[in-house]
Write a protein that holds these residues in place. Sequence first.
Motif, PDB file in Angstrom:
ATOM      1  N   GLY B 261       0.810  -1.218   0.000  1.00 28.29           N
ATOM      2  CA  GLY B 261       0.000   0.000   0.000  1.00 28.29           C
ATOM      3  C   GLY B 261       0.840   1.264   0.000  1.00 28.29           C
ATOM      4  N   ARG B 262       2.056   1.181   0.547  1.00 31.81           N
ATOM      5  CA  ARG B 262       2.875   2.403   0.636  1.00 31.81           C
ATOM      6  C   ARG B 262       3.316   2.893  -0.742  1.00 31.81           C
ATOM      7  NH1 ARG B 262       9.112   0.908   2.381  1.00 31.81           N
ATOM      8  NH2 ARG B 262       9.244  -1.031   1.212  1.00 31.81           N
ATOM      9  N   PHE B 263       3.290   1.993  -1.738  1.00 33.32           N
ATOM     10  CA  PHE B 263       3.691   2.399  -3.092  1.00 33.32           C
ATOM     11  C   PHE B 263       2.474   2.659  -3.995  1.00 33.32           C
ATOM     12  CE2 PHE B 263       7.696   0.052  -1.931  1.00 33.32           C
ATOM     13  CZ  PHE B 263       8.538   1.159  -1.990  1.00 33.32           C
ATOM     14  N   LYS B 264       1.266   2.667  -3.403  1.00 31.79           N
ATOM     15  CA  LYS B 264       0.058   2.883  -4.210  1.00 31.79           C
ATOM     16  C   LYS B 264       0.135   4.263  -4.877  1.00 31.79           C
ATOM     17  CE  LYS B 264      -4.925   2.337  -3.952  1.00 31.79           C
ATOM     18  NZ  LYS B 264      -6.105   2.345  -3.089  1.00 31.79           N
ATOM     19  N   GLY B 265      -0.078   4.299  -6.171  1.00 35.93           N
ATOM     20  CA  GLY B 265      -0.044   5.568  -6.891  1.00 35.93           C
ATOM     21  C   GLY B 265       1.344   6.115  -7.139  1.00 35.93           C
ATOM     22  N   ILE B 266       2.380   5.272  -6.948  1.00 33.45           N
ATOM     23  CA  ILE B 266       3.769   5.721  -7.164  1.00 33.45           C
ATOM     24  C   ILE B 266       3.952   6.173  -8.623  1.00 33.45           C
ATOM     25  CG2 ILE B 266       4.586   3.363  -7.618  1.00 33.45           C
ATOM     26  CD1 ILE B 266       7.265   4.130  -6.339  1.00 33.45           C
ATOM     27  N   SER B 267       4.692   7.232  -8.818  1.00 32.90           N
ATOM     28  CA  SER B 267       4.897   7.762 -10.170  1.00 32.90           C
ATOM     29  C   SER B 267       5.866   6.884 -10.955  1.00 32.90           C
ATOM     30  CB  SER B 267       5.457   9.187 -10.086  1.00 32.90           C
ATOM     31  OG  SER B 267       6.774   9.138  -9.549  1.00 32.90           O
ATOM     32  N   GLN B 268       5.758   6.944 -12.263  1.00 31.48           N
ATOM     33  CA  GLN B 268       6.682   6.194 -13.115  1.00 31.48           C
ATOM     34  C   GLN B 268       8.111   6.675 -12.888  1.00 31.48           C
ATOM     35  OE1 GLN B 268       5.753   3.475 -14.868  1.00 31.48           O
ATOM     36  NE2 GLN B 268       7.977   3.176 -15.073  1.00 31.48           N
ATOM     37  N   LYS B 269       8.254   7.987 -12.624  1.00 34.69           N
ATOM     38  CA  LYS B 269       9.575   8.569 -12.380  1.00 34.69           C
ATOM     39  C   LYS B 269      10.230   7.922 -11.143  1.00 34.69           C
ATOM     40  CE  LYS B 269      11.649  13.027 -11.389  1.00 34.69           C
ATOM     41  NZ  LYS B 269      11.349  14.272 -10.697  1.00 34.69           N
ATOM     42  N   ALA B 270       9.402   7.731 -10.102  1.00 34.26           N
ATOM     43  CA  ALA B 270       9.942   7.114  -8.874  1.00 34.26           C
ATOM     44  C   ALA B 270      10.286   5.649  -9.121  1.00 34.26           C
ATOM     45  CB  ALA B 270       8.951   7.259  -7.728  1.00 34.26           C
ATOM     46  N   ILE B 271       9.448   4.960  -9.888  1.00 28.75           N
ATOM     47  CA  ILE B 271       9.743   3.546 -10.205  1.00 28.75           C
ATOM     48  C   ILE B 271      11.057   3.461 -10.986  1.00 28.75           C
ATOM     49  CG2 ILE B 271       8.989   1.517 -11.529  1.00 28.75           C
ATOM     50  CD1 ILE B 271       6.089   2.324 -10.896  1.00 28.75           C
ATOM     51  N   ASP B 272      11.201   4.362 -11.957  1.00 30.17           N
ATOM     52  CA  ASP B 272      12.443   4.374 -12.746  1.00 30.17           C
ATOM     53  C   ASP B 272      13.654   4.642 -11.849  1.00 30.17           C
ATOM     54  OD1 ASP B 272      10.943   3.866 -14.959  1.00 30.17           O
ATOM     55  OD2 ASP B 272      10.917   5.945 -15.689  1.00 30.17           O
ATOM     56  N   ALA B 273      13.478   5.544 -10.884  1.00 33.11           N
ATOM     57  CA  ALA B 273      14.581   5.860  -9.964  1.00 33.11           C
ATOM     58  C   ALA B 273      14.941   4.641  -9.123  1.00 33.11           C
ATOM     59  CB  ALA B 273      14.189   7.035  -9.072  1.00 33.11           C
ATOM     60  N   LEU B 274      13.918   3.938  -8.641  1.00 36.72           N
ATOM     61  CA  LEU B 274      14.168   2.720  -7.842  1.00 36.72           C
ATOM     62  C   LEU B 274      14.916   1.676  -8.665  1.00 36.72           C
ATOM     63  CD1 LEU B 274      10.770   2.252  -5.950  1.00 36.72           C
ATOM     64  CD2 LEU B 274      12.989   2.642  -4.885  1.00 36.72           C
ATOM     65  N   LYS B 275      14.464   1.499  -9.909  1.00 39.13           N
ATOM     66  CA  LYS B 275      15.099   0.503 -10.793  1.00 39.13           C
ATOM     67  C   LYS B 275      16.550   0.878 -11.069  1.00 39.13           C
ATOM     68  CE  LYS B 275      11.141  -1.388 -13.290  1.00 39.13           C
ATOM     69  NZ  LYS B 275      10.327  -1.342 -14.510  1.00 39.13           N
ATOM     70  N   SER B 276      16.734   2.151 -11.349  1.00 39.70           N
ATOM     71  CA  SER B 276      18.078   2.627 -11.674  1.00 39.70           C
ATOM     72  C   SER B 276      19.026   2.450 -10.482  1.00 39.70           C
ATOM     73  CB  SER B 276      17.974   4.097 -12.101  1.00 39.70           C
ATOM     74  OG  SER B 276      19.216   4.723 -11.976  1.00 39.70           O
ATOM     75  N   GLN B 277      18.530   2.775  -9.272  1.00 41.87           N
ATOM     76  CA  GLN B 277      19.367   2.602  -8.079  1.00 41.87           C
ATOM     77  C   GLN B 277      19.711   1.129  -7.869  1.00 41.87           C
ATOM     78  OE1 GLN B 277      16.817   4.406  -5.148  1.00 41.87           O
ATOM     79  NE2 GLN B 277      17.008   6.397  -6.151  1.00 41.87           N
ATOM     80  N   ALA B 278      18.722   0.264  -8.049  1.00 38.20           N
ATOM     81  CA  ALA B 278      18.937  -1.176  -7.844  1.00 38.20           C
ATOM     82  C   ALA B 278      19.964  -1.701  -8.848  1.00 38.20           C
ATOM     83  CB  ALA B 278      17.622  -1.926  -7.969  1.00 38.20           C
ATOM     84  N   GLU B 279      19.835  -1.267 -10.102  1.00 34.08           N
ATOM     85  CA  GLU B 279      20.769  -1.727 -11.142  1.00 34.08           C
ATOM     86  C   GLU B 279      22.189  -1.258 -10.860  1.00 34.08           C
ATOM     87  OE1 GLU B 279      19.167  -0.409 -14.882  1.00 34.08           O
ATOM     88  OE2 GLU B 279      17.398  -1.699 -14.633  1.00 34.08           O
ATOM     89  N   GLN B 280      22.302   0.005 -10.489  1.00 32.07           N
ATOM     90  CA  GLN B 280      23.639   0.542 -10.207  1.00 32.07           C
ATOM     91  C   GLN B 280      24.294  -0.189  -9.035  1.00 32.07           C
ATOM     92  OE1 GLN B 280      23.719   4.795  -9.730  1.00 32.07           O
ATOM     93  NE2 GLN B 280      22.786   5.132 -11.729  1.00 32.07           N
ATOM     94  N   ARG B 281      23.483  -0.452  -8.003  1.00 28.83           N
ATOM     95  CA  ARG B 281      24.022  -1.155  -6.833  1.00 28.83           C
ATOM     96  C   ARG B 281      24.473  -2.561  -7.222  1.00 28.83           C
ATOM     97  NH1 ARG B 281      20.362   0.386  -3.480  1.00 28.83           N
ATOM     98  NH2 ARG B 281      18.999  -1.412  -3.689  1.00 28.83           N
ATOM     99  N   ALA B 282      23.654  -3.236  -8.010  1.00 30.89           N
ATOM    100  CA  ALA B 282      23.983  -4.600  -8.448  1.00 30.89           C
ATOM    101  C   ALA B 282      25.269  -4.598  -9.268  1.00 30.89           C
ATOM    102  CB  ALA B 282      22.827  -5.173  -9.261  1.00 30.89           C
ATOM    103  N   LYS B 283      25.362  -3.645 -10.206  1.00 31.22           N
ATOM    104  CA  LYS B 283      26.561  -3.573 -11.058  1.00 31.22           C
ATOM    105  C   LYS B 283      27.801  -3.340 -10.230  1.00 31.22           C
ATOM    106  CE  LYS B 283      24.807  -1.883 -15.462  1.00 31.22           C
ATOM    107  NZ  LYS B 283      24.519  -0.651 -16.185  1.00 31.22           N
ATOM    108  N   HIS B 284      27.678  -2.417  -9.311  1.00 33.36           N
ATOM    109  CA  HIS B 284      28.831  -2.074  -8.473  1.00 33.36           C
ATOM    110  C   HIS B 284      29.267  -3.276  -7.633  1.00 33.36           C
ATOM    111  CE1 HIS B 284      31.505   0.890  -6.674  1.00 33.36           C
ATOM    112  NE2 HIS B 284      31.258   0.302  -5.509  1.00 33.36           N
ATOM    113  N   LEU B 285      28.300  -3.959  -7.027  1.00 34.82           N
ATOM    114  CA  LEU B 285      28.636  -5.115  -6.187  1.00 34.82           C
ATOM    115  C   LEU B 285      29.221  -6.253  -7.031  1.00 34.82           C
ATOM    116  CD1 LEU B 285      25.620  -5.129  -3.697  1.00 34.82           C
ATOM    117  CD2 LEU B 285      28.030  -4.833  -3.094  1.00 34.82           C
ATOM    118  N   GLN B 286      28.672  -6.433  -8.226  1.00 39.99           N
ATOM    119  CA  GLN B 286      29.203  -7.484  -9.119  1.00 39.99           C
ATOM    120  C   GLN B 286      30.660  -7.216  -9.459  1.00 39.99           C
ATOM    121  OE1 GLN B 286      26.031  -7.310 -12.046  1.00 39.99           O
ATOM    122  NE2 GLN B 286      25.763  -9.538 -11.883  1.00 39.99           N
TER     123      GLN B 286
END
Lengths: 370, 293
Positions: B261-286
Amino acid sequence: MLTIATGNKAVAAAVKEVRPEVIAAYPITPQTEIVEQIAEYVTSGELDSRYIPVESEHSAMAACIGASITGARTFTATSSHGLAYMHEMVNWAAGARLPIVMANVNRALGPGWNVWAEHTDSFQERDTGWLQVYVSTVQEAYDTALMAFRIAEHKDVLLPVMVNLDGFVLSHSMQSLETVTPGDFVPPLHLPHAIDVTNPAGYGTLTGPDEHFKFRWEIEQAMRKSVRVIADTERDFAERFGRQYGVAEEYRYEDADVVVIAMGTLGKEAEVAVDLLRNEGVKAGSLRVRWLRPFPELDLSGRDIVVIDRDYSFGFGGVLAHSLMAKSRIEPYSVIAGLGGQEVTFDDIAGFVRDRTPGSETWFGVKGNV
Amino acid sequence: MTEIPKEEYILKCTSACAGCPSSLILRYVLKAAGPDTVLVVPACCTSVIQGIYPNTALNVPVYNVAFAAAAACASGMSEAFRKAGKKTSVIVYAGDGGTVDIGIQALSGAFERETDFLYICYDNEAYGNTGMQRSGSTPVGARTTTTPGGKTHAKKDIDAIVAAHNPSYLATACAAYPQDLFKKVGKALSLRGSKFIHVLAPCPPGWRFSSEMTVEMGKLAVKSGIWILYERESGKVTINGPSKAAMIKPVPLEDYLSGQGRFKGISQKAIDALKSQAEQRAKHLQKEAEGIC
């Protein structure tokens, strides 16, 4: 052994004698010399303590609390903003009934930045459940620091003790110092509620309205019992080492018509003023209040009283004057003097006595201030 | 299979919410730590979960301390135990607010001094005890009571901050992977010096999902790659199995977000930011895991 030392070094020397297991401290002017000296003792092996160079005063008291609850003897030192910053943990230490000893080198609070003597820093901690004592000489700083551990750790007290000494005037002044070998004057600490992994307990657990006040009442009970413990400790110290101070130190007091009451080094300066006034034929005396908590019961009836406060409670008045007004039912001449290291000489104090107007307040150095 | 001891150090009748990840995590932490342990707990949900005086639901000593003070209090406790020749494990068990926000100074000091202790941050990504206000650990886009329109700033990277102190051991874990957590706590406590374990704690009332879904939500966090399980020892990074799999074939992040419920109505911009942060973290750790950086 007879030596010379500053107030700060005297405190460090006393701490070395009682050998706390853990010392945690953060430097602040004018306390630094205490922690530097202790660090020297630990590095050289003269003192076998764990010295934790914490990153703040809040953490200094938190580290002392964590160490103390295991049953370890602990010490820290601070001043002014450092004491204000650790305020939350100052409360915690007393509430947790931990016999931590702390030296506070009295200094004004900013702004503006001021590193000189004032009592407002420690007076702001007066309702936390700590015992508070104020000293006036290097020897007294040493003796009182030794006594502080025994008083704090006494089974009837188990409350932290703050030893206060005036910034620079005492912390950095060199005077003669007779050090002692305390032996069993400060017995080993036995903390009845120390953490025991074989008997797990919750400490500081959520405590509801039906229980909280009971713990507060126990703190007050301990504070009341500390009066006798302080007296017994002073008596034993006098028997062993030949020096005694009292809850409040009297000077030419017995037959005095007018009495100057002050704390810390100003209380000592007042003794010189008393001699000056006596030479003028004024039957003056002085009373130097040592213990702010527990606050002394003093019979001051039948005399004129001049109270010097090196502190102020805005919108209220001098804290010492008003405490005495409430406790001893007097109408003193209240002088606010010495804030932020303002110079107050024996001549000035004699002037307060000559110009006294009982029942009024004046700020030294401020014109038209009544 | 890892042998997990039968001994319980959390007794029945805690005051935890249904589906609480914090008590689930603590259960395995204490099974790994054993009875010669003291917990230091700053203000957080566990302050309440352990029960009300004169009762306690925990069967190890618990020292409750002020919000900002946990790591410093543990410093003093650890030094006192070692001075007395005792090996007692000192474990801070703190929430994300008490770790990444108000407690970060004491945490940094304790790690810089190489205090011999284990610091566990159970991270439900908000101030849970006070009713879900935003913390520095709240992810972008998440609604809390103080970010009713969704948080506009990214989650603070506390692991990178702690890693910069060069601790003896650093790991992430998740309430949904108790065996992994158990092993990591055991490993941390076998080492001297400062250790840090950051555990994701999917919180049913805070994140607004049904209380039987805690483990499922934790698994989705790992499988989507928004939460990566890894360890850092002597500068060497090891990405753990479930996250290795997620890096090859992740489930869509939307599967994780849509159940909360906390992400209900989340903007596409915020979703993109979350994805981008997750990808960058994964790349860096790899890269770190491969020894490239």
